[in-house]
Scaffold this motif. Structure first.
Motif, PDB file in Angstrom:
ATOM      1  N   MET A  53       0.868  -0.957   0.166  1.00  0.00           N
ATOM      2  CA  MET A  53      -0.164  -0.460  -0.119  1.00  0.00           C
ATOM      3  C   MET A  53       0.834   1.679  -0.033  1.00  0.00           C
ATOM      4  N   VAL A  54       1.820   0.924   0.546  1.00  0.00           N
ATOM      5  CA  VAL A  54       2.621   1.992   0.632  1.00  0.00           C
ATOM      6  C   VAL A  54       3.128   2.978  -0.561  1.00  0.00           C
ATOM      7  N   LEU A  55       3.359   1.653  -1.560  1.00  0.00           N
ATOM      8  CA  LEU A  55       4.028   1.906  -2.782  1.00  0.00           C
ATOM      9  C   LEU A  55       2.988   3.317  -3.468  1.00  0.00           C
ATOM     10  N   PRO A  65       9.072   9.880   3.763  1.00  0.00           N
ATOM     11  CA  PRO A  65       9.588   8.364   4.463  1.00  0.00           C
ATOM     12  C   PRO A  65       9.425   7.572   5.410  1.00  0.00           C
ATOM     13  N   ALA A  66       9.845   8.413   6.709  1.00  0.00           N
ATOM     14  CA  ALA A  66      10.056   8.213   7.989  1.00  0.00           C
ATOM     15  C   ALA A  66       8.745   7.491   8.329  1.00  0.00           C
ATOM     16  N   GLY A  67       7.149   8.306   8.457  1.00  0.00           N
ATOM     17  CA  GLY A  67       5.952   8.122   8.824  1.00  0.00           C
ATOM     18  C   GLY A  67       6.012   7.232   7.565  1.00  0.00           C
ATOM     19  N   LYS A  68       6.323   6.155   6.352  1.00  0.00           N
ATOM     20  CA  LYS A  68       6.295   4.729   5.977  1.00  0.00           C
ATOM     21  C   LYS A  68       6.525   4.001   6.653  1.00  0.00           C
ATOM     22  N   ILE A 239      15.764 -15.548  20.596  1.00  0.00           N
ATOM     23  CA  ILE A 239      16.193 -14.377  20.320  1.00  0.00           C
ATOM     24  C   ILE A 239      17.453 -15.007  18.483  1.00  0.00           C
ATOM     25  N   LEU A 240      17.687 -15.889  18.572  1.00  0.00           N
ATOM     26  CA  LEU A 240      17.589 -16.910  17.526  1.00  0.00           C
ATOM     27  C   LEU A 240      17.241 -16.415  16.210  1.00  0.00           C
ATOM     28  N   TYR A 241      15.227 -16.708  17.016  1.00  0.00           N
ATOM     29  CA  TYR A 241      14.571 -16.120  15.155  1.00  0.00           C
ATOM     30  C   TYR A 241      14.149 -15.041  15.220  1.00  0.00           C
ATOM     31  N   ILE A 242      14.648 -13.684  16.051  1.00  0.00           N
ATOM     32  CA  ILE A 242      15.038 -12.221  15.732  1.00  0.00           C
ATOM     33  C   ILE A 242      15.718 -12.367  14.688  1.00  0.00           C
ATOM     34  N   GLY A 243      16.919 -13.031  14.791  1.00  0.00           N
ATOM     35  CA  GLY A 243      17.956 -13.174  13.377  1.00  0.00           C
ATOM     36  C   GLY A 243      17.861 -13.256  11.942  1.00  0.00           C
ATOM     37  N   THR A 244      16.413 -14.386  12.799  1.00  0.00           N
ATOM     38  CA  THR A 244      16.314 -15.129  10.908  1.00  0.00           C
ATOM     39  C   THR A 244      14.671 -14.543  10.860  1.00  0.00           C
ATOM     40  N   PHE A 245      14.074 -15.588  11.113  1.00  0.00           N
ATOM     41  CA  PHE A 245      12.779 -14.804  10.929  1.00  0.00           C
ATOM     42  C   PHE A 245      11.895 -13.159  11.215  1.00  0.00           C
ATOM     43  N   GLY A 246      12.703 -12.240  11.952  1.00  0.00           N
ATOM     44  CA  GLY A 246      12.320 -11.394  11.943  1.00  0.00           C
ATOM     45  C   GLY A 246      13.572 -10.084  11.250  1.00  0.00           C
ATOM     46  N   SER A 247      14.241 -10.627  10.273  1.00  0.00           N
ATOM     47  CA  SER A 247      15.001 -10.330   9.161  1.00  0.00           C
ATOM     48  C   SER A 247      13.767 -10.033   8.101  1.00  0.00           C
ATOM     49  N   PHE A 248      13.555 -11.435   7.944  1.00  0.00           N
ATOM     50  CA  PHE A 248      12.963 -11.640   6.788  1.00  0.00           C
ATOM     51  C   PHE A 248      11.526 -10.959   6.419  1.00  0.00           C
ATOM     52  N   ILE A 249      11.141 -10.735   8.082  1.00  0.00           N
ATOM     53  CA  ILE A 249       9.513  -9.729   8.072  1.00  0.00           C
ATOM     54  C   ILE A 249      10.382  -8.250   7.593  1.00  0.00           C
ATOM     55  N   GLY A 250      11.679  -8.103   8.014  1.00  0.00           N
ATOM     56  CA  GLY A 250      11.782  -6.929   8.509  1.00  0.00           C
ATOM     57  C   GLY A 250      12.113  -5.668   7.883  1.00  0.00           C
ATOM     58  N   TYR A 251      12.691  -6.999   6.669  1.00  0.00           N
ATOM     59  CA  TYR A 251      13.075  -6.128   5.312  1.00  0.00           C
ATOM     60  C   TYR A 251      12.045  -6.551   4.182  1.00  0.00           C
ATOM     61  N   SER A 252      11.487  -7.762   4.320  1.00  0.00           N
ATOM     62  CA  SER A 252      10.184  -7.787   3.422  1.00  0.00           C
ATOM     63  C   SER A 252       9.510  -6.788   3.430  1.00  0.00           C
ATOM     64  N   PHE A 253       9.064  -5.799   4.835  1.00  0.00           N
ATOM     65  CA  PHE A 253       8.293  -4.520   4.507  1.00  0.00           C
ATOM     66  C   PHE A 253       8.624  -3.430   4.407  1.00  0.00           C
ATOM     67  N   GLY A 256      10.667  -2.013  -0.730  1.00  0.00           N
ATOM     68  CA  GLY A 256      10.291  -1.200  -1.128  1.00  0.00           C
ATOM     69  C   GLY A 256      10.843   0.204  -1.271  1.00  0.00           C
ATOM     70  N   LEU A 257      10.782   0.738   0.733  1.00  0.00           N
ATOM     71  CA  LEU A 257      10.634   1.732   0.920  1.00  0.00           C
ATOM     72  C   LEU A 257      12.701   2.225   0.769  1.00  0.00           C
ATOM     73  N   VAL A 258      13.153   1.438   1.392  1.00  0.00           N
ATOM     74  CA  VAL A 258      14.577   1.097   0.861  1.00  0.00           C
ATOM     75  C   VAL A 258      15.250   1.904  -0.756  1.00  0.00           C
ATOM     76  N   LEU A 259      14.791   1.058  -1.299  1.00  0.00           N
ATOM     77  CA  LEU A 259      15.179   0.879  -3.076  1.00  0.00           C
ATOM     78  C   LEU A 259      14.644   2.409  -3.581  1.00  0.00           C
ATOM     79  N   GLN A 260      13.367   3.357  -2.996  1.00  0.00           N
ATOM     80  CA  GLN A 260      12.887   4.497  -3.188  1.00  0.00           C
ATOM     81  C   GLN A 260      13.645   5.688  -3.161  1.00  0.00           C
ATOM     82  N   ASN A 261      14.400   5.055  -1.679  1.00  0.00           N
ATOM     83  CA  ASN A 261      14.825   6.450  -0.965  1.00  0.00           C
ATOM     84  C   ASN A 261      16.022   6.248  -0.396  1.00  0.00           C
ATOM     85  N   GLN A 262      16.946   5.144  -0.682  1.00  0.00           N
ATOM     86  CA  GLN A 262      18.431   5.348  -0.630  1.00  0.00           C
ATOM     87  C   GLN A 262      18.975   5.535  -2.183  1.00  0.00           C
ATOM     88  N   PHE A 263      17.861   4.432  -2.998  1.00  0.00           N
ATOM     89  CA  PHE A 263      18.345   4.905  -4.666  1.00  0.00           C
ATOM     90  C   PHE A 263      17.647   5.277  -5.985  1.00  0.00           C
TER      91      PHE A 263
END
Length: 454
Positions: A53-55, A65-68, A239-253, A256-263
């Protein structure tokens, strides 16, 4: 105790190989797995709805961007919290019954989003509607707890990996739908995405009602929840699952915003790329479980964190050099490795608790039942904490872009976290015991080389 009407299986012993192979156990478990994956898949899609939706939110929405980043963090927070009650809902209502109910709950955030998604809507309204999509995150915990009860320990890595991987693909699926809508109808038609998913939710609920089962043996056990919460392994695995699934879901969300704002990518250009990482990370999750079944979850998890740290180093370098050509393969590698680690860490959970049962002198089905009891309860807690890692990733990106207009500081902090996870995995599950008292029989998980095969 009263039960909802529906299909209940009174006797279930997947550890009995004759029952599993000749008594129809495998076929029943597979049937439940298939429709569990379907419901969880759509749940993940709705959970990650706002990463799409943010796209669609151009300047006319007046959200910076910070709000998104904060907007896409809200569903992760709510979904993480809901994973705890969703875990115990399976025992309270039955796996089939709760799958139906949890699927139908997805209509609330989708219908609400269809009503409010238009220029001029207040930011507070958007935050509330985004929070409602957290119900999709809860689906994962109930689905994993349910499938954990259907499968024997020797096949849990593959089954749980397949269940979770099929669900995780929901992130990539809705991003692909968003891409198609933006490419064909334009960025002014977000409701088309919702028009696709609302009928699918109804179909998933109907199929769960027709083809899934409840297990009578899975009863609501508050003692298991308390025991799991007291066990240090629950929190170490979180703690270990933060490193694996936390990364997966955090990066997934956030991708798109990183690509828009950094590149400086446009919404369409970002949409062309955002689905690739979640798709590959989801597809490889069953392989992580399969490798863990064969070589031991702790070993796979250990080397996976080392590889994640190396991939993050590549991303930091690309971010500093503003090289999209270097950034994309590094970031997509992070998705793949997070998916692999998701499979291996979840395989570890039932193995750890069965090892502890055997250390107490239990054998055979008694040890397996004890392991299922505690691992099922702990999965909700571990899944909840792991999902909250996704909130941390999006908040780290928010602060990083606010302060430096770049994601580099956030990636440096992620690299440090993967280093911590590597050390914890080695110290708790692979380090050679220094004395005869070390191992699964200890109340504190130190020197626990006995867990290397979990």
């Amino acid at each position: 105790m009263s039960r909802w009407t529906g299909r209940w299986i009174e006797q279930w012993d997947p550890e009995d190989e004759r029952f599993w192979r000749e008594g129809g156990g495998r076929q029943v478990a597979l049937r439940n797995l298939v429709f569990s994956v379907l419901s969880e898949h759509i749940g993940f899609s709705i959970w990650s709805l706002w990463s799409v939706m943010v796209l669609f939110m151009g300047p006319e929405y007046h959200v910076d961007p910070a709000g998104k980043f904060f907007l896409v963090a809200m569903p992760t927070l709510v979904g993480g919290v809901l994973r705890v009650p969703y875990t115990f809902a399976v025992a309270k209502f039955g796996g089939r019954n709760w799958t139906i109910a949890s699927a139908l709950l997805l209509l609330i955030p989708t219908v609400t989003a269809a009503v409010v998604m238009k220029p001029g809507v207040s930011y507070g309204t958007l935050m509330v509607v985004a929070a409602l999509t957290g119900v999709g995150g809860g689906n994962f915990a109930s689905s994993m707890t349910n499938i954990n009860s259907f499968y024997p320990l020797r096949e849990k890595g593959w089954a749980l990996g397949l269940n979770a991987g099929g669900g995780n693909i929901g992130v990539a699926a809705i991003q692909l739908v968003g891409l198609l809508v933006i490419a064909t109808a334009g960025a002014g038609h977000p409701r088309v995405v919702l028009a696709v998913y609302i009928p699918l939710i109804v179909v998933a609920a109907a199929l769960a009602a027709l083809y899934m089962d409840n297990l009578t043996a899975v009863s609501n056990d508050t003692g298991a929840a308390i025991d799991a919460a007291k066990d240090p392994h629950t929190w170490i695995m979180a703690i270990l699952y933060i490193g694996t699934f936390g990364s997966f879901i955090g990066y997934s969300f956030a991708f798109g915003l990183v690509l828009q704002n950094q590149f400086g990518r446009t919404p369409l250009h970002a949409a062309y790329l955002t689905f690739i990482g979640p798709l590959l990370g989801s597809l490889i999750r069953p392989l992580g479980g399969r490798l863990a079944d064969r070589f031991g979850g702790a070993r796979i998890t250990l080397w996976n964190f080392l590889a994640m740290a190396a991939a993050t180093g590549v991303v930091v370098m690309a971010s500093q050099q503003k090289s999209l050509g270097l950034f994309l393969p590094g970031f997509i590698a992070l998705f793949v490795l997070s998916g692999l680690g998701n499979g291996s860490t979840y395989k570890m959970i039932p193995g750890i608790f069965q090892k502890k049962a055997e250390a107490k002198g239990l054998t055979g089905e008694a040890a397996a039942a004890h392991g299922r009891r505690l691992s099922g309860a702990s999965m909700g807690l571990i899944g909840a904490v792991g999902a909250l890692g996704g909130v941390g990733i999006n908040l780290a990106f928010r602060e990083s872009f606010l302060d430096t207009k770049s994601g580099t500081p956030a990636f440096v902090s992620f690299l440090a976290w993967y280093g911590i996870c590597f050390v914890v995995t080695w110290a708790v599950y692979l380090r050679r015991a220094a004395g005869p008292a070390a191992g699964a029989e200890q109340s504190a998980p130190t020197g626990a080389a006995a867990y290397a095969e979990v």
